[in-house]
Scaffold this motif. Structure first.
Motif, PDB file in Angstrom:
ATOM      1  N   UNK A  23     -84.879  91.918  44.462  1.00  0.00           N
ATOM      2  CA  UNK A  23     -85.467  93.255  44.290  1.00  0.00           C
ATOM      3  C   UNK A  23     -86.127  93.751  45.564  1.00  0.00           C
ATOM      4  N   UNK A  24     -86.913  92.887  46.206  1.00  0.00           N
ATOM      5  CA  UNK A  24     -87.732  93.331  47.335  1.00  0.00           C
ATOM      6  C   UNK A  24     -86.917  93.644  48.585  1.00  0.00           C
ATOM      7  N   UNK A  25     -85.868  92.851  48.851  1.00  0.00           N
ATOM      8  CA  UNK A  25     -85.088  93.090  50.068  1.00  0.00           C
ATOM      9  C   UNK A  25     -84.393  94.453  50.031  1.00  0.00           C
ATOM     10  N   UNK A  26     -83.667  94.822  48.938  1.00  0.00           N
ATOM     11  CA  UNK A  26     -83.102  96.173  48.899  1.00  0.00           C
ATOM     12  C   UNK A  26     -84.171  97.266  48.949  1.00  0.00           C
ATOM     13  N   UNK A  27     -85.285  97.033  48.244  1.00  0.00           N
ATOM     14  CA  UNK A  27     -86.368  98.026  48.258  1.00  0.00           C
ATOM     15  C   UNK A  27     -86.865  98.272  49.679  1.00  0.00           C
ATOM     16  N   UNK A  28     -87.152  97.186  50.371  1.00  0.00           N
ATOM     17  CA  UNK A  28     -87.685  97.304  51.727  1.00  0.00           C
ATOM     18  C   UNK A  28     -86.641  97.832  52.698  1.00  0.00           C
TER      19      UNK A  28
END
Length: 285
Positions: free
Chosen positions: A169-174
């Motif tokens: 979740x965090x890698x695509x978000x960032x």
């Protein structure tokens, strides 16, 4: 002369301290909205998970994890971004990847580093938020008490439950938020002719970037929350199929309103306070 220690602070020190300030500020400011979002995504339902009661449940773990998690992120982000830029300048014959790719790679690495702190605190925090335990300390004690049954390694795995889906979740978000934030900052600098944007400008631009990234990654956030709240460890794909079969696609946008509101406001506070602290220590007026 009194400004010398601040204005000569190294980039590492500026990123470390500014990140810690930003992380603590945003998490404390928006904690109630985060609690409501978690309860909306809980498989038990909003009101059985606590409804509007005790919206600061689990805040202790957030306090412990905010500063080191954000500091780790920005130290990694700024460090890798600088190295990639220097590498590109030294190797003029290399394929030019451009600033957006630099920002994506640096931000993704920063998230992986930050999750070393964020995931355990998130597990504890969300269990308190969803009324599975009365407080962060109670949630931590409950996990540690399982050592006799599942062993030390089992406790470690329980603390890092949802690591994979959190990274997912965090890698695509960032990778969406930070290139967009950096691009809009560069646009603003060109328009104003200033060396750096102000804290207010950075906050507004970060708010827009955060809102876009939050909306696009809500399905991953739902899956991550369900994994962390589950009584027993579950794999991502079987859980995804079960949620889809039981609740349909609408379940994957549960809490999208609070999430966008929380992260949009969070982007303003987080990146605005980071810019303020960084500019102050760099001596930028």
């Amino acid at each position: 002369m009194s400004d010398l220690p601040i204005t000569t602070a190294t980039p590492f020190t500026r990123a470390l301290l500014a990140g810690a300030i930003a992380g603590t500020t945003v998490d404390l400011s928006l904690y109630p909205i985060d609690t409501l979002k978690t309860r909306l995504q809980s498989s038990n339902g909003f009101y059985p998970s606590g409804g509007f009661r005790g919206i600061y449940a689990g805040v202790g773990s957030a306090l412990v994890g905010s500063a080191p998690g954000a500091a780790l992120f920005f130290v990694t982000y700024e460090g890798i971004k600088s190295h990639l830029r220097a590498f590109g300048e030294r190797n003029v014959t290399a394929v030019a990847w451009g600033e957006p790719v630099e920002h994506m790679v640096a931000a993704s690495a920063g998230e992986v580093a930050a999750c070393a702190v964020r995931v355990p605190t998130e597990v504890i925090k969300q269990r308190a938020q969803a009324a599975q335990q009365p407080s962060s300390m109670a949630a931590l004690r409950f996990i540690l008490a399982q050592r006799l049954d599942i062993g030390t390694l089992g406790v470690w795995r329980e603390m890092y439950r949802g690591w994979g889906i959190t990274i997912t979740r965090e890698v695509p978000f960032t990778a969406i938020q930070f290139p967009l934030w950096e691009w809009t900052k560069a646009w603003r600098r060109r328009r104003t002719g200033r060396e750096e944007v102000s804290a207010v400008e950075s906050g507004l631009l970060g708010s827009v970037a955060g809102a876009v990234a939050a909306g696009l990654t809500t399905p991953l956030d739902v899956l991550k929350t369900r994994m962390m709240l589950a009584r027993e460890k579950q794999a991502a794909w079987p859980l995804f199929r079960r949620i889809w079969n039981e609740s349909g696609p609408k379940a994957f946008v549960a809490g999208i309103g609070p999430r966008i509101m929380w992260i949009s406001a969070g982007g303003a506070i987080f990146l605005g306070s980071y810019q303020w602290a960084y500019n102050t220590m760099a001596g930028v007026t």
